[in-house]
Motif scaffolding. Sequence first.
Motif, mmCIF file in Angstrom:
data_model
loop_
_atom_site.group_PDB
_atom_site.id
_atom_site.type_symbol
_atom_site.label_atom_id
_atom_site.label_comp_id
_atom_site.label_asym_id
_atom_site.label_seq_id
_atom_site.Cartn_x
_atom_site.Cartn_y
_atom_site.Cartn_z
ATOM 1 N N ASP A 75 61.482 54.250 -17.948
ATOM 2 C CA ASP A 75 62.545 53.577 -18.890
ATOM 3 C C ASP A 75 61.678 52.547 -19.679
ATOM 4 O OD1 ASP A 75 64.817 52.485 -19.543
ATOM 5 O OD2 ASP A 75 65.165 51.123 -17.912
ATOM 6 N N TRP A 76 61.722 53.017 -21.143
ATOM 7 C CA TRP A 76 60.953 52.374 -21.904
ATOM 8 C C TRP A 76 62.010 51.634 -23.144
ATOM 9 C CZ3 TRP A 76 56.173 55.655 -23.680
ATOM 10 C CH2 TRP A 76 55.346 55.887 -22.701
ATOM 11 N N GLY A 77 63.079 51.660 -22.773
ATOM 12 C CA GLY A 77 64.338 51.086 -23.717
ATOM 13 C C GLY A 77 64.584 51.801 -24.772
ATOM 14 N N THR A 78 65.156 50.997 -25.868
ATOM 15 C CA THR A 78 65.926 51.831 -27.079
ATOM 16 C C THR A 78 65.217 51.360 -28.142
ATOM 17 O OG1 THR A 78 67.971 52.549 -25.917
ATOM 18 C CG2 THR A 78 67.847 52.511 -28.079
ATOM 19 N N SER A 79 64.945 51.863 -29.286
ATOM 20 C CA SER A 79 64.543 51.316 -30.326
ATOM 21 C C SER A 79 65.603 50.834 -31.086
ATOM 22 C CB SER A 79 64.041 52.352 -31.335
ATOM 23 O OG SER A 79 63.618 52.068 -32.667
ATOM 24 N N LEU A 80 65.291 49.516 -31.664
ATOM 25 C CA LEU A 80 66.465 48.485 -32.305
ATOM 26 C C LEU A 80 66.636 49.350 -33.696
ATOM 27 C CD1 LEU A 80 65.188 45.223 -31.480
ATOM 28 C CD2 LEU A 80 66.836 46.480 -30.290
ATOM 29 N N ILE A 86 63.036 55.189 -26.539
ATOM 30 C CA ILE A 86 61.681 55.127 -26.976
ATOM 31 C C ILE A 86 60.728 56.159 -26.583
ATOM 32 C CG2 ILE A 86 59.725 53.683 -26.737
ATOM 33 C CD1 ILE A 86 61.486 51.354 -27.317
ATOM 34 N N ALA A 87 61.075 56.661 -25.246
ATOM 35 C CA ALA A 87 59.935 57.542 -24.667
ATOM 36 C C ALA A 87 60.016 59.067 -25.225
ATOM 37 C CB ALA A 87 60.238 57.502 -23.160
ATOM 38 N N PRO A 88 61.178 59.652 -25.391
ATOM 39 C CA PRO A 88 61.314 60.932 -26.291
ATOM 40 C C PRO A 88 60.607 60.560 -27.531
ATOM 41 C CG PRO A 88 63.219 60.266 -25.753
ATOM 42 C CD PRO A 88 62.495 59.293 -25.008
ATOM 43 N N LEU A 89 61.058 59.623 -28.190
ATOM 44 C CA LEU A 89 60.632 59.184 -29.677
ATOM 45 C C LEU A 89 59.153 59.306 -29.749
ATOM 46 C CD1 LEU A 89 61.784 58.720 -32.761
ATOM 47 C CD2 LEU A 89 61.616 56.332 -32.038
ATOM 48 N N LEU A 90 58.452 58.433 -28.834
ATOM 49 C CA LEU A 90 57.030 58.360 -28.945
ATOM 50 C C LEU A 90 56.376 59.758 -28.681
ATOM 51 C CD1 LEU A 90 56.262 54.877 -27.277
ATOM 52 C CD2 LEU A 90 56.481 55.530 -29.864
#
Length: 313
Positions: A75-80, A86-90
């Motif tokens: 659970d890496w949170g959401t990009s502002l 954040i996890a799938p984005l990274l």
Amino acid sequence: MSFVLNRTLSMLLTLFLISAITFAVTNILPGDVAMMIMGTQSNPEALAGLRESLGLNDPLLVQYGRWIGGMVTGDWGTSLVFKEPIAPLLAQKMTASGLIVLFSMSIALAAAIPLGVWAAVHANRWQDTAASSTALLGVSLPDFFWGIMLILLFARGLGWLPSSGFVDPGEDLFAAVRHALLPSLALGLGLMAHLTRMTRATMTGILNQEFIRVARAKGLGEGTVVWRYGLANAVGPVMTVAGLQVGYLFGSIIVVESLFNYTGMGWLTYQALLNRDIPLIQASVFVIAAVVMLANLIVDLLYVVVDPRIRLS
């Protein structure tokens, strides 16, 4: 087995320290996460409520524990900035940058090893001077210089390759490779210079050792002596330096990806820093550190495989 366990424990401890330092540094940066989410014209009561719901009023140690727990559980949170998890984005951006790192390392090794061996075999002659001068030129000039030259030559001049952009390998592998080639060359040329100097220095020392003179005295061909006996003993140190340069590649990739508008991990980290996207900055630094340390662990394991002396000890 104990070697692998010790290296893994060392890597986990280093990751813990990096995560703590990253979290501490990002929390002293100017900017209010709640205000970045809701905007500067938001109602003060709503801002206070959001800070409370996000846990921003908790002590830093509590916030750190919650953050590192989320990193471990996924659970890496959401990009502002990007408003995405954040996890799938990274994962997507790391795949894009991984393609560049793989290509640039392959290009560097494919050029550096023959050039370094050639310089060592002809030590203190014009061949050595030419190879050393080429390596010095590569070390002296920054990656963005090579990037600009490559764009002018291959994109603007010859029109062979695109000058910017990114294509997902899952959608079109050929187009993805074409877009990754110029950034990879820009990174690989500087890395090639470092590895050439390392290969030359290592091979020069090995070719002056007793077992090489014995091999020549037995009548073995020069090619066999150089490549089978000389390079076989030099590949370990060169491989170790190549593994350490993975960190250099991820450090330089921010500039190169921004230059080529290649939306990989470096570009994403730059955007996060530019927009003070603190959750994304924290996760990006953590992931890059983990990948670099994992690459070094793999190199250490390969070193044990290629060098029987290390395996026996």
